[in-house]
Design an enzyme around this catalytic site. Structure first.
Site, mmCIF file in Angstrom:
data_model
loop_
_atom_site.group_PDB
_atom_site.id
_atom_site.type_symbol
_atom_site.label_atom_id
_atom_site.label_comp_id
_atom_site.label_asym_id
_atom_site.label_seq_id
_atom_site.Cartn_x
_atom_site.Cartn_y
_atom_site.Cartn_z
ATOM 1 N N ASP A 18 0.857 -1.186 0.000
ATOM 2 C CA ASP A 18 0.000 0.000 0.000
ATOM 3 C C ASP A 18 0.895 1.238 0.000
ATOM 4 O O ASP A 18 1.758 1.391 0.871
ATOM 5 C CB ASP A 18 -0.903 -0.020 1.238
ATOM 6 N N MET A 19 0.702 2.131 -0.970
ATOM 7 C CA MET A 19 1.500 3.343 -1.054
ATOM 8 C C MET A 19 1.128 4.296 0.084
ATOM 9 O O MET A 19 -0.021 4.356 0.512
ATOM 10 C CB MET A 19 1.288 4.035 -2.399
ATOM 11 N N TYR A 23 -1.086 10.310 -3.325
ATOM 12 C CA TYR A 23 -1.291 11.523 -4.108
ATOM 13 C C TYR A 23 -0.340 12.631 -3.655
ATOM 14 O O TYR A 23 0.161 13.411 -4.477
ATOM 15 C CB TYR A 23 -2.742 12.000 -3.998
ATOM 16 N N GLU A 121 -2.549 0.433 -4.537
ATOM 17 C CA GLU A 121 -2.357 -0.801 -3.768
ATOM 18 C C GLU A 121 -2.295 -2.017 -4.688
ATOM 19 O O GLU A 121 -2.961 -2.075 -5.722
ATOM 20 C CB GLU A 121 -3.449 -0.971 -2.713
#
Length: 686
Positions: A18-19, A23, A121
């Site tokens: 998961d980043m 944004y 993700e």
């Protein structure tokens, strides 16, 4: 509806990556001066400064939350930098974030099966890579372990903060550990390496969860953020799930979760353990009951699907409060913008990934003037997807109007440009059921074929193949096609076949052009056949685009040769097909000419030219084809255009007019060779 799937193995190694506030990271890469400062990405509108869609960890420390509006975030953290999402076509444009996500997926997919779950993700099945590492370089044999691996959080390890890293090292390097834990330890090495590669190549940090299935991996990935990873050993599953609020579980945030709370008093996953599988099946059905029983024990058999590309394309916008759409004209204006964006993304997907979408779906949220009616949900509508902005807009409008009629339950009040007591608060279009173009079709070659089999950039289409393509369905996935029909390009496949570049124009538009061309060729053939050829005179042989003068002594070709050349050049069949029906068939070649003559002579009104009346009101003809097999055809009178008769040679006109007037019998004393059947016979000598 959740589906209960048994686990294929409890020795799988699944990771969920998961980043971290993705944004914001994308904007910080564009503007490095934002790094280290409180930052948020805002989808701007005039109401209270817009809505926050991503908040940096620096801003979170000040109490800024994603649920806030821009003005509220400013009041909580005056130093916060609000970066607006790019705008295109009057709405947020997420292209830069979508493309950045693709960069990350390309790196993560290097080590195992990869499933892109969203923009930021990804699921990874690292079982094969972990098994390989365990057999070749097991963790206990490593003298040096990367610091990123040692920083992993392993659930179930209890130690003082100063001793945690040493405890993690010992857990990873245990020689007597269970095989499942050894595979997870290998997975920790692999995920740490991938995360470092992502950071190095994209400047993005990410967190990860590593477990035996997708459900546990996703729960673990969010436990320690940012830029960290969490491992869930088999023995720690119960301690992870028991205190977890039931509504935090995937697919339990809606009605099913509410039912568990209200009807069974289940507030945590641990509360669910007290119910037997039979009790849950009795209350929620066999499938859902089994699924609930499984997830309470950490059992989940969902496979990681091999998908690095999105499984759908969507675009939409919300229109809250007074901004709601109240007229058909306003709906059409926004659907036009959505259609343009969707068509653009579909074209890129088609060109880059060789995929086509099959279904267009319209979703909307609405309210009515009266409170009693406002609870009714606006129905979603779908139809086969046709490529092209104009066609998508046309279909989207039809879907909306169908949904509106159903929503209002009275179409008489739904139309007109004035307010009809309804308002649209959310509107979106999506393209789904995206499939790869079958490899066997060589892309566009499923519909179009070339005459030249060599790999060159110039070729001409065989009209016969084009006509066959034009008869295919123009709805759904078969309706996308050519982008540059006038300038086809080719490329060599591995098997040596030649492919046309995929093109965008819809098949039904192209087929009209081919039909016009066919009509021109057809008329040209009628004209050439309706002029008698005189013996020993030069002939104008019109085939395709070239006209060649040949004299009778040296260059005249037989009717068979001319017919073959005409078919090769133009791709259309002879004028004979204009008179033939589906009742035509060919008999075996072995049948002799005598058999044909006997059949003709035994007819009640047989002619020497092989033409007999038929019971269906037409003329039955027996003649020899180019391959010397007997052809039995029926020429239906009502299918013969009277205007064609005037263009036929004079000696033929009398016979045809006799057919068109059944009360007058045709003259049986005509000399052989003067009938219309003989005139069109492939064996007629010119």
């Amino acid at each position: 509806m959740p589906v209960a799937r048994p686990e294929s193995s409890d020795s799988r190694v699944i990771a969920h990556v998961d980043m971290d506030c993705f944004y914001v990271q994308v904007e910080q890469r564009k503007q490095p001066e934002l790094r280290g400062h409180p930052t948020a990405v805002v989808q701007y509108n005039a109401w209270k400064g817009g809505g926050l869609i991503a908040v940096s960890y620096e801003a979170r420390s000040f109490g800024v939350k994603r649920s806030m509006r821009g003005d509220e975030a400013k009041s909580v953290c005056p130093e916060i930098q609000l970066v607006r999402v790019p705008v295109a076509r009057g709405k947020a444009d997420l292209s830069i974030y979508r493309n950045a996500g693709s960069e990350v997926v390309a790196i993560l997919s290097r080590k195992g099966r990869c499933e892109r779950a969203s923009i930021d993700e990804v699921y990874l099945d690292l079982t094969d890579a972990a098994e390989k590492m365990l057999s070749e370089t097991p963790p206990e044999s490593l003298e040096v372990i990367d610091d990123e691996v040692i920083k992993s959080h392993v659930l179930g390890i209890s130690a003082e903060p100063s001793d945690v890293r040493q405890a993690v090292r010992e857990w990873i390097c245990r020689s007597n550990a269970d095989r499942r834990d050894k595979l997870l330890a290998c997975g920790a090495f692999i995920v740490a390496e991938l995360r470092m590669q992502v950071l190095k190549e994209t400047q993005f940090s990410c967190s990860a969860g590593i477990a035996h299935n997708k459900m546990l991996a996703k729960l673990a990935s969010g436990m320690n953020k940012p830029a960290q990873q969490t491992v869930v050993p088999f023995v720690s599953i119960k301690s992870l799930l028991e205190p977890l609020p039931i509504r935090k579980m995937k697919q339990l945030g809606g009605k099913l979760g509410c039912s568990l709370q209200d009807d069974l008093g289940v507030n945590t996953v641990g509360d669910l353990l007290q119910f037997s599988e039979g009790r849950l099946q009795e209350r929620y059905g066999i499938n859902t009951g089994t699924w609930l029983w499984n997830i309470a024990r950490g059992i989940n058999g969902d496979e990681v699907e091999s998908r690095v590309l999105p499984k759908s394309h969507g675009t939409g916008k919300t229109f809250p409060g007074l901004n709601c759409l109240k007229t058909i004209a306003a709906i059409e204006r926004w659907l036009s913008k959505f259609s343009e964006e969707l068509a653009e993304r579909l074209e890129v997907d088609l060109e880059q990934n060789k995929r086509i979408a099959q279904t267009l779906t319209l979703h909307a949220s609405a309210h009515k003037a009266t409170e009693s009616q406002s609870q009714k949900k606006f129905p979603s509508k779908s139809c086969p997807l046709r490529y092209g902005t104009t066609k998508i807009l046309e279909d989207a409008l039809n879907l909306f109007q169908a949904g509106l009629r159903e929503y209002l339950s009275s179409s008489s009040k739904a139309y007109g440009n004035g307010c009809s007591g309804w308002g649209i608060t959310n509107l979106s279009l999506s393209a789904s059921k995206i499939v790869d173009i079958p490899s066997g079709t060589c892309s566009i070659m499923k519909y179009f074929h070339t005459q030249d089999q060599s790999c060159s950039s110039t070729k001409e289409f065989n009209d016969k193949e084009i006509f066959e393509a034009a008869t295919l369905s123009t709805s759904g996935s078969e309706s996308y096609l050519m982008k540059h029909l006038q300038e086809p390009q080719t490329e060599c496949h591995e098997d040596g076949t030649k492919m046309n570049t995929l093109m965008q124009t819809h098949l039904e538009d192209e087929s009209r052009m081919f039909e016009d061309k066919a009509q021109t060729n057809f008329s040209r053939e009628i004209s050439s056949l309706s002029t008698p050829v005189k013996k020993n005179e030069p002939q104008l042989d019109s085939v395709g685009e070239d006209a060649v003068i040949k004299d009778a002594a040296g260059g005249n070709r037989s009717r068979d040769q001319k017919g073959k050349a005409l078919k090769e050049k133009q791709g259309t069949s002879s004028i004979l097909q204009f008179f033939q029906t589906k009742n035509c068939f060919q008999e075996p070649k072995e049948e002799s000419v005598n058999d044909m003559q006997e059949t003709t002579e035994s007819s009640c009104s047989g002619k020497a030219d092989g033409t007999v009346p038929s019971e269906s009101g037409g003329i039955r003809s027996l003649h020899r084809g180019a391959d010397q097999s007997r052809v039995d055809c029926i020429y239906k009178i009502d299918e013969i255009d009277p205007n064609v008769v005037d263009e036929l040679p004079r000696e033929i006109q009398e016979e045809v007019r006799a057919w068109l007037r059944p009360q007058k019998r045709a003259n049986n004393t005509m000399r052989r060779g003067s009938s219309i059947t003989h005139y069109f016979s492939p064996n007629k000598n010119l």
